[in-house]
Motif scaffolding. Sequence first.
Motif, short mmCIF file in Angstrom:
data_model
loop_
_atom_site.label_atom_id
_atom_site.label_comp_id
_atom_site.label_asym_id
_atom_site.label_seq_id
_atom_site.Cartn_x
_atom_site.Cartn_y
_atom_site.Cartn_z
N LEU A 43 0.82 -1.21 0.00
CA LEU A 43 0.00 0.00 0.00
C LEU A 43 0.86 1.26 0.00
O LEU A 43 0.56 2.24 -0.69
N ALA A 91 2.34 1.75 -3.40
CA ALA A 91 1.34 2.29 -4.31
C ALA A 91 1.22 3.80 -4.14
O ALA A 91 1.05 4.54 -5.10
N ASP A 92 1.33 4.27 -2.90
CA ASP A 92 1.30 5.70 -2.62
C ASP A 92 2.56 6.37 -3.16
O ASP A 92 2.50 7.47 -3.72
N SER A 144 4.25 5.28 -5.69
CA SER A 144 4.06 5.18 -7.14
C SER A 144 5.35 5.51 -7.88
O SER A 144 5.49 6.59 -8.46
N ALA A 179 -11.62 5.04 -7.54
CA ALA A 179 -10.64 4.83 -6.46
C ALA A 179 -11.31 4.97 -5.10
O ALA A 179 -11.04 4.18 -4.18
N GLY A 229 -8.47 -3.56 -1.51
CA GLY A 229 -7.58 -2.47 -1.93
C GLY A 229 -6.12 -2.85 -1.82
O GLY A 229 -5.31 -2.51 -2.68
N THR A 234 -3.55 -3.03 -5.04
CA THR A 234 -2.36 -2.18 -5.11
C THR A 234 -1.09 -3.01 -5.28
O THR A 234 -0.18 -2.61 -6.01
N VAL A 237 1.39 -2.49 -8.33
CA VAL A 237 2.78 -2.14 -8.07
C VAL A 237 3.70 -3.07 -8.87
O VAL A 237 4.72 -2.65 -9.42
N ASN A 272 -3.29 3.54 -9.21
CA ASN A 272 -2.80 2.89 -8.00
C ASN A 272 -2.48 3.92 -6.91
O ASN A 272 -2.82 3.75 -5.74
N LEU A 310 -5.75 5.37 -5.50
CA LEU A 310 -6.40 4.43 -4.58
C LEU A 310 -5.69 4.40 -3.23
O LEU A 310 -6.35 4.49 -2.17
N SER A 311 -4.38 4.28 -3.26
CA SER A 311 -3.63 4.23 -2.00
C SER A 311 -3.78 5.53 -1.21
O SER A 311 -3.94 5.51 0.01
#
Length: 467
Positions: A39, A42-43, A45, A157, A168, A172, A176, A319, A322-323
Motif C-alpha cells: 500500500l 502504491a502511494d 508510485s 478509487a 484495496g 495495489t 505495483v 494505484n 487508490l492508496s
Amino acid sequence: MENELSNQPAVSAIDAVETIAHAGHVLKERLSTGHVVGLAMADVSPTMAVMLLSAAVFTAGGTFAAGVNIIMMGIVVLIALCLAELASMFPSAGGMYTLVKEVLPAPVCWITKFNYLLQGVIIPASIGLGIAQFARDLWPGLPVPDTVIACASLALAAYVGTTRVEIGAWLTVVMVFVELTVLGIVTVAGFTHVHQSLRDIVFHPVTLNAASNGTVAVGMVAMFATLAPAFNVINGYDASLGFAEELKGGRKNIGKAVVLSAVIASITIIIPLLAAIVAAPDLVAFLKAPSPVLYSVESVMGPWAKYIVDFGVIIALFNGALSLMMYFGRATYATGRDQAWPASVNRCIGTLNRHAVPAGAVVALALPACVLCFFSHLDWLLNFSGTMTAAVYFCVGIAALHARKSHVHVERPFRMKLWPIPPVVVIGFTGFALYSQESQYLVGEGVMIAAGIACWLLSARWKRSMA
C-alpha cells in the motif's frame, strides 16, 4: 486543553482507540507487513515519480535532479527512522498528524494537520488529471472531457477505498508489480544505451542556458530551488503509518514497514531515473522536453514505447489515487475520532462503514479533489505540496527529537539507530529547504500556519459545545 492532552503518555492514543472499540467502531488487524508495504509503495508510485514528478526537479535544477535525489535517499531513510520510532510509540491511523499531536503543543499539531491533510485533496486531483492526459495520449479519439475522466477515476478509487481493506491492498500489490515491470524495462533500456557519463551527471550537473540555447553548470541558487520539489519525488512511504491499527504483529512491525517502504521507494525511483538521464542522446533536448524521462525512453526504444509507458503510468496513477484515498481517508477519520472538529463534522468523518473502513472520510477527500480538477491553478498547488511535505517532516523531526526527553518512560518497540543524528539532520535539511523556497510558496505556507492557529483557537469552542 488539547495541548495538555498532547503531552500525556503514549497510551492516550491507544486509549482513544479502545474507547471507540467499545462503541463498535474500530479498525481491525487484517493486514500483513507485505500488504502495508504494498500500500505504501502504491502511494509512492515509482512510475509516477520517475515519469511525472521528476519533471519539476529537472526544470528547477537540470541534471542536478540526479544528485539531489541521491541526497534525498539518505534523508528519506533518516525521516523513516524518526517516523518508525514515533509510530511504534503511538500507533494510530492518524499517521504523522497523530505523531506530532502526541508530542508537540496543540498549535503545532494543527499546523501539521493542515499541511498534511490538504495533500490528500491536492495530490489525488492532480493524479486524476494525469490519468486523463495519458489516457488521451493512448486513445487520441476518446470522446470524453479530461475533467470527466479525472472525476470518474477518483470516484472509482474512492469506491474501492470504501470496500474491505484487503481488496484495496491486493489490488495495489498487483498494480505495483505492473509498475515495477515497466520501470524495469526503462532501466534496462537506459543502461544498455548510455550516451552520458554517470560521473558527470552526478558531480558536474548542468541546466539549460537560455542565452546560448545550450547548457551551463548548475549554480547554488538552482540547487537550493530543487530541494522542495525533490520531496515530492521520493514521497509516500509514510503511507504505511495510516494502516498501523490494521497491521498484524504489534507495534514493532509498523516501524519495520515504514523503513522498508522508504528503502524500496528510494531504490525503485533512483535507479530508473539515473538510467533515463544517461540514456539521453541530447541533454538540451532532454531538459527541454515536457517529460524528460519519456524523451529518453522514446529515443532509446522508439515511438512504440510510448504505449508501454502510457499504460504503465495510467496503472501507476490509479494505484496512487487508490492508496492515497485509503491512507488519507484513515488520517482524516482519526481526526474525527479524536473529536478535532465540530460535532457534525466528527460524526461524518469519524465513523466506519459495515466493512470497518472510514467511508465518510474517503468521500470527504474525494469530493473536493473532484472539484479541484476544474481549477486552472492545480499545478501551483501541486508544486506547493512539496513545501507542505517539507513542513510536515520538519515538525516530525522536532517531535522525534523532543519525544526522547518528554516521553522517557514510553515503550519504544522500534528504537531508531544513531540517535540524535536522524532527527537533527531532518530538522536541519527540511528547515533549509523551507528557507530556500520561492516567496510565493512561503506565502502559501504562511496561510497554512494562520489557518492552523485559527482552528486551534476555535477548537476550544468546539470542545465546549460537545461537553
